[in-house]
Scaffold this active site. Structure first.
Site, PDB file in Angstrom:
ATOM      1  N   ASP A  11      -0.229  -8.165  -0.914  1.00 25.46           N
ATOM      2  CA  ASP A  11      -0.725  -6.879  -1.524  1.00 25.46           C
ATOM      3  C   ASP A  11      -2.057  -7.168  -2.136  1.00 25.46           C
ATOM      4  O   ASP A  11      -2.847  -8.463  -2.119  1.00 25.46           O
ATOM      5  CB  ASP A  11       0.120  -6.866  -2.888  1.00 25.46           C
ATOM      6  CG  ASP A  11      -0.303  -5.799  -3.884  1.00 25.46           C
ATOM      7  OD1 ASP A  11      -0.721  -4.478  -3.265  1.00 25.46           O
ATOM      8  OD2 ASP A  11      -0.315  -5.505  -4.965  1.00 25.46           O
ATOM      9  N   SER A  12      -2.882  -6.304  -2.414  1.00 27.80           N
ATOM     10  CA  SER A  12      -4.086  -6.288  -3.004  1.00 27.80           C
ATOM     11  C   SER A  12      -4.425  -7.217  -4.265  1.00 27.80           C
ATOM     12  O   SER A  12      -5.314  -7.617  -4.838  1.00 27.80           O
ATOM     13  CB  SER A  12      -4.781  -5.090  -3.152  1.00 27.80           C
ATOM     14  OG  SER A  12      -4.123  -4.051  -4.108  1.00 27.80           O
ATOM     15  N   CYS A  74       1.903  -3.213  -0.025  1.00 26.62           N
ATOM     16  CA  CYS A  74       0.701  -2.397  -0.479  1.00 26.62           C
ATOM     17  C   CYS A  74       0.732  -1.304   0.273  1.00 26.62           C
ATOM     18  O   CYS A  74       0.623  -1.150   1.714  1.00 26.62           O
ATOM     19  CB  CYS A  74      -0.279  -3.175  -0.288  1.00 26.62           C
ATOM     20  SG  CYS A  74      -2.024  -2.558  -0.405  1.00 26.62           S
ATOM     21  N   GLU A 153      -3.562  -4.516 -13.415  1.00 28.34           N
ATOM     22  CA  GLU A 153      -4.278  -5.802 -13.033  1.00 28.34           C
ATOM     23  C   GLU A 153      -4.724  -6.338 -14.343  1.00 28.34           C
ATOM     24  O   GLU A 153      -4.934  -7.805 -14.349  1.00 28.34           O
ATOM     25  CB  GLU A 153      -5.200  -5.502 -11.956  1.00 28.34           C
ATOM     26  CG  GLU A 153      -4.827  -5.528 -10.513  1.00 28.34           C
ATOM     27  CD  GLU A 153      -4.286  -6.569  -9.989  1.00 28.34           C
ATOM     28  OE1 GLU A 153      -4.678  -7.676 -10.278  1.00 28.34           O
ATOM     29  OE2 GLU A 153      -3.196  -6.317  -9.124  1.00 28.34           O
ATOM     30  N   CYS A 185       2.373   3.544  -4.641  1.00 31.50           N
ATOM     31  CA  CYS A 185       1.537   2.365  -4.878  1.00 31.50           C
ATOM     32  C   CYS A 185       2.153   1.288  -5.351  1.00 31.50           C
ATOM     33  O   CYS A 185       3.028   1.480  -6.427  1.00 31.50           O
ATOM     34  CB  CYS A 185       0.300   2.653  -5.657  1.00 31.50           C
ATOM     35  SG  CYS A 185      -0.788   1.404  -6.171  1.00 31.50           S
ATOM     36  N   HIS A 187       1.738  -0.909  -7.555  1.00 29.29           N
ATOM     37  CA  HIS A 187       1.490  -1.342  -8.798  1.00 29.29           C
ATOM     38  C   HIS A 187       2.278  -0.403  -9.741  1.00 29.29           C
ATOM     39  O   HIS A 187       2.418  -0.627 -10.911  1.00 29.29           O
ATOM     40  CB  HIS A 187      -0.064  -1.169  -9.211  1.00 29.29           C
ATOM     41  CG  HIS A 187      -0.938  -2.359  -8.584  1.00 29.29           C
ATOM     42  ND1 HIS A 187      -1.200  -2.620  -7.262  1.00 29.29           N
ATOM     43  CD2 HIS A 187      -1.258  -3.429  -9.224  1.00 29.29           C
ATOM     44  CE1 HIS A 187      -2.040  -3.588  -7.157  1.00 29.29           C
ATOM     45  NE2 HIS A 187      -2.152  -4.248  -8.241  1.00 29.29           N
TER      46      HIS A 187
HETATM   47  N1  DGL Z   1      -0.683  -1.999  -4.557  1.00 31.01           N
HETATM   48  C1  DGL Z   1      -1.513  -1.504  -3.657  1.00 31.01           C
HETATM   49  C2  DGL Z   1      -0.926  -0.126  -3.067  1.00 31.01           C
HETATM   50  O1  DGL Z   1       0.320  -0.159  -2.929  1.00 31.01           O
HETATM   51  C3  DGL Z   1      -3.031  -0.955  -4.057  1.00 31.01           C
HETATM   52  C4  DGL Z   1      -3.762  -1.100  -5.376  1.00 31.01           C
HETATM   53  C5  DGL Z   1      -5.136  -1.216  -4.884  1.00 31.01           C
HETATM   54  O2  DGL Z   1      -5.754  -2.211  -4.268  1.00 31.01           O
HETATM   55  O3  DGL Z   1      -5.803  -0.097  -5.060  1.00 31.01           O
HETATM   56  O4  DGL Z   1      -1.383   0.927  -2.773  1.00 31.01           O
END
Ligand code: DGL
Length: 270
Positions: A11-12, A74, A153, A185, A187
């Protein structure tokens, strides 16, 4: 046949932990390696080409750890890089978008589905396309929520600021009479109670990452590479490209019994 190689998650940042958490629950005998590119998070506002390059760098890092399956945990990376990576690797590669789509179509009664995600995911139109391909009559409303990832984050996801931002951001969805909302997403499940509160109990939230683990499980069985009770104490390794301390703080709050220490990862260009 038992296959003790780990499953890799990328993931990012810390968002993919929502997928890893579900994997630990549904697949308790699997060894896991997680990599979050926290130093370059968020990916959401970045051009697709760059996200593809970063995703390859994460993929190559985990390939060196000899993973048996790659989960692109992600949405932003799945939207632009899944097909390319899948075509080039000899191990199974799973993204988070299709499982979320399937779950949303199963959940909706009114055929009115909302999607929230990063700018990159929403701009790619991947969810809308996937939903419409399967069910052309469905109404789809998409909304980018660029402020959500930085809240998570920075480990502020339960704060009053988070509540205010979520409620302001989701305002345009309030009158759309949705019965299902895809958390597009990885997150966002950390903000789930806040999002649910704002959207109301009549809206069913779909955690696309958690839905993905069902597919991971199915593929492990299909390829006959699942681990069983012969591996009662699976290994878990976590890597981050920035501060392991902040990563550990978020992981401790989110994962049950997180006792590991994240290690620093240095990524090389493709
Ligand atoms: N967690 C990531 C997603 O599912 C991306 C968050 C990001 O880096 O902008 O899209």
């Amino acid at each position: 046949m038992l296959n003790p190689k780990p499953i890799g998650f990328i993931d990012s940042g810390v968002g993919g932990l929502t997928v890893a958490k579900e994997a630990m629950k549904q697949l308790p005998y699997e060894n896991i390696i997680y990599l979050g590119d926290t130093a370059r998070c968020p990916y959401g506002p970045r051009p697709a080409e760059q996200v593809i390059q970063f995703t390859w760098e994460m993929t190559n890092f985990l390939l060196q750890k000899d993973i048996k399956m790659l989960v692109i945990a992600c949405n932003t990376a799945t939207a632009v890089a899944l097909e390319e990576i899948k075509a080039q690797l000899s191990i199974p590669v799973v993204g988070v978008i299709l499982p979320g789509t399937r779950a949303a179509l199963k959940s909706t009664g009114s055929q009115r589905i909302g999607i929230i995600g990063t700018q990159g995911t929403i701009k790619s139109d991947s969810y809308k396309r996937a939903l419409k391909n399967k069910s052309p009559q469905v109404f789809v409303e998409s909304l980018a929520c660029p402020k959500f990832v930085p809240i998570v984050e920075s480990n502020e996801y339960a704060s009053s600021v988070a509540k205010k931002i979520v409620s302001e951001t989701l305002m345009p969805l309030q009158k759309k009479r949705l019965d299902t909302l895809i958390l597009g997403c990885t997150h966002y499940p950390l903000l789930r109670p806040v999002i649910q509160n704002v959207m109301g109990s009549g809206v069913h939230l779909i955690d696309s990452g958690a839905e993905t683990v069902g597919e991971v499980s199915m593929l492990l069985d299909y390829f006959d590479i699942a681990n069983g009770p012969e591996n009662p104490q699976p290994t878990k390794e976590f890597y981050t490209t920035s501060s392991p301390q902040l990563f550990d703080a978020i992981a401790q709050g989110w994962l049950t019994n997180y006792q590991e220490k994240a290690q620093h990862a240095k990524l090389n260009s493709k």
